[in-house]
Design a protein around this motif. Sequence first.
Motif, PDB file in Angstrom:
ATOM      1  N   CYS A  57       0.728  -1.263   0.053  1.00 15.30           N
ATOM      2  CA  CYS A  57       0.057  -0.036   0.168  1.00 15.30           C
ATOM      3  C   CYS A  57       0.835   1.348  -0.014  1.00 15.30           C
ATOM      4  O   CYS A  57       0.412   2.439  -0.518  1.00 15.30           O
ATOM      5  CB  CYS A  57      -1.074  -0.004   1.075  1.00 15.30           C
ATOM      6  SG  CYS A  57      -2.228  -1.291   1.032  1.00 15.30           S
ATOM      7  N   CYS A  62      -1.587   3.022  -2.705  1.00 19.34           N
ATOM      8  CA  CYS A  62      -2.691   2.531  -2.703  1.00 19.34           C
ATOM      9  C   CYS A  62      -3.703   3.714  -2.134  1.00 19.34           C
ATOM     10  O   CYS A  62      -3.592   4.539  -1.410  1.00 19.34           O
ATOM     11  CB  CYS A  62      -2.951   1.411  -1.458  1.00 19.34           C
ATOM     12  SG  CYS A  62      -4.521   1.313  -0.880  1.00 19.34           S
ATOM     13  N   VAL A  64      -6.862   3.701  -0.934  1.00 20.50           N
ATOM     14  CA  VAL A  64      -7.283   3.820   0.359  1.00 20.50           C
ATOM     15  C   VAL A  64      -6.221   4.105   1.298  1.00 20.50           C
ATOM     16  O   VAL A  64      -6.858   4.638   2.531  1.00 20.50           O
ATOM     17  CB  VAL A  64      -7.679   2.117   0.558  1.00 20.50           C
ATOM     18  CG1 VAL A  64      -8.628   1.961   1.731  1.00 20.50           C
ATOM     19  CG2 VAL A  64      -8.486   1.668  -0.584  1.00 20.50           C
ATOM     20  N   HIS A  65      -5.115   3.842   1.092  1.00 19.29           N
ATOM     21  CA  HIS A  65      -4.148   3.976   2.415  1.00 19.29           C
ATOM     22  C   HIS A  65      -3.024   5.112   1.943  1.00 19.29           C
ATOM     23  O   HIS A  65      -2.008   4.882   2.402  1.00 19.29           O
ATOM     24  CB  HIS A  65      -3.701   2.724   2.871  1.00 19.29           C
ATOM     25  CG  HIS A  65      -4.432   1.801   3.251  1.00 19.29           C
ATOM     26  ND1 HIS A  65      -4.853   0.674   2.431  1.00 19.29           N
ATOM     27  CD2 HIS A  65      -5.185   1.648   4.327  1.00 19.29           C
ATOM     28  CE1 HIS A  65      -5.591  -0.092   3.454  1.00 19.29           C
ATOM     29  NE2 HIS A  65      -6.158   0.641   4.242  1.00 19.29           N
ATOM     30  N   HIS A 107      -3.623  -4.862   1.326  1.00 22.24           N
ATOM     31  CA  HIS A 107      -4.757  -4.909   2.180  1.00 22.24           C
ATOM     32  C   HIS A 107      -5.871  -5.656   1.836  1.00 22.24           C
ATOM     33  O   HIS A 107      -6.674  -6.021   2.560  1.00 22.24           O
ATOM     34  CB  HIS A 107      -5.107  -3.196   2.375  1.00 22.24           C
ATOM     35  CG  HIS A 107      -5.766  -2.966   1.149  1.00 22.24           C
ATOM     36  ND1 HIS A 107      -5.338  -1.881   0.326  1.00 22.24           N
ATOM     37  CD2 HIS A 107      -7.145  -3.331   0.827  1.00 22.24           C
ATOM     38  CE1 HIS A 107      -6.357  -1.596  -0.551  1.00 22.24           C
ATOM     39  NE2 HIS A 107      -7.340  -2.135  -0.258  1.00 22.24           N
TER      40      HIS A 107
HETATM   41 ZN   LIG Z   1      -4.134  -0.094   0.763  1.00 19.62          ZN
END
Ligand SMILES: [Zn+2]
Length: 139
Positions: A57, A62, A64-65, A107
């Motif tokens: 990530c 990533c 999302v993160h 993830h």
């Molecule tokens: Zn992630």
Amino acid sequence: MRRTGRRDTAPELALRRELHRRGLRYLVDATPPGTNRRRRADLVFRGARVAVFVDGCFWHSCPVHVHRPRANAAWWQVKLGSITARDRDTDARLTQAGWHVVRVWEHEDVVAAADRVHGVVHARRPAAGRNAVRSRAAG
Ligand SMILES: [Zn+2]
């Protein structure tokens, strides 16, 4: 210091275990035949011509993160940006060489990720044995 190219990370091992449990066989940390030898994929399914990458990530940004270090922010922006650019370039080269690229985030749920890989490999697996592989490779 973590390295981007390290292998055998926990998420990768979990995915490998799950795919192996399902009877799928693959090469680990290998260069997909017919592509640049310096670009290795985490998993390579030769018959189906599917290359799988398990992306961390942080290093692969990533969505999302998203986490950009505050210290040396400009340096990190260039560094992480270049990794993402390299990923997209790798995807393009593999696709051009007839490979299907699957990228899995570290993830992601391992079963869901395995489902995705499994589905693609199954769909692209040559149905009629070696002759089918050869004629497809020739075309
Ligand atoms: Zn992630």
